[in-house]
Design an enzyme around this catalytic site. Sequence first.
Site, PDB file in Angstrom:
ATOM      1  CG  HIS A 126      -1.480   1.145   1.870  1.00 20.55           C
ATOM      2  ND1 HIS A 126      -3.173   0.893   0.770  1.00 20.55           N
ATOM      3  CD2 HIS A 126      -1.296   2.307   1.989  1.00 20.55           C
ATOM      4  CE1 HIS A 126      -3.316   2.304   0.952  1.00 20.55           C
ATOM      5  NE2 HIS A 126      -2.830   3.693   1.393  1.00 20.55           N
ATOM      6  CD  GLU A 127       1.913   3.884   3.679  1.00 21.75           C
ATOM      7  OE1 GLU A 127       2.312   4.853   3.175  1.00 21.75           O
ATOM      8  OE2 GLU A 127       0.250   3.647   4.386  1.00 21.75           O
ATOM      9  CG  HIS A 132      -0.001   5.793  -0.923  1.00 20.50           C
ATOM     10  ND1 HIS A 132      -0.742   7.166  -1.424  1.00 20.50           N
ATOM     11  CD2 HIS A 132      -0.158   5.441   0.496  1.00 20.50           C
ATOM     12  CE1 HIS A 132      -1.100   6.675  -0.628  1.00 20.50           C
ATOM     13  NE2 HIS A 132      -1.558   5.840   0.759  1.00 20.50           N
TER      14      HIS A 132
END
Length: 153
Positions: free
Chosen positions: A67-68, A71
Amino acid sequence: MTDQALQTLVEKISIVFFQKPFLHQATFNRRLKTTGGRYHLASHHLDFNPTVFLKYGQEELEKVIKHELCHYHLHLAGKGYQHKDKDFKELLAKTGGARYAPPLVERKKAVFHQYQCQSCGEVILRKRRIDTTRYVCGKCHGRLSWQAKKEQI
């Protein structure tokens, strides 16, 4: 798991799932309480909540890392890196990252005060105690009596 092991894991996941290297720093940040991880826009570093690893294991931590990294790679590519952006949602689905972090803190059960009207028997639940000499039943204007504390989710 140490910060160095985390750094290695993040670099490995970045190469395998994103085919791009992770060139910045990944660390555990024990000050994070309710979030699984954080991407710093200015420095491009990643922080992760160690509770995710301790409570849910490496598999869930890898989902948070993905998820990170979504980003991270989208921001560096100049694409939409926010949760609302289509690019982010597509890349997250493609890599199998977690959309939301698992619950990290236990929610407190709400405690309600139970009152009952002495005239009509209406049961009234309130989060805060009320002054029964001042307030009356909204249905029949009868006197209220405090019954008990009730726990509800």
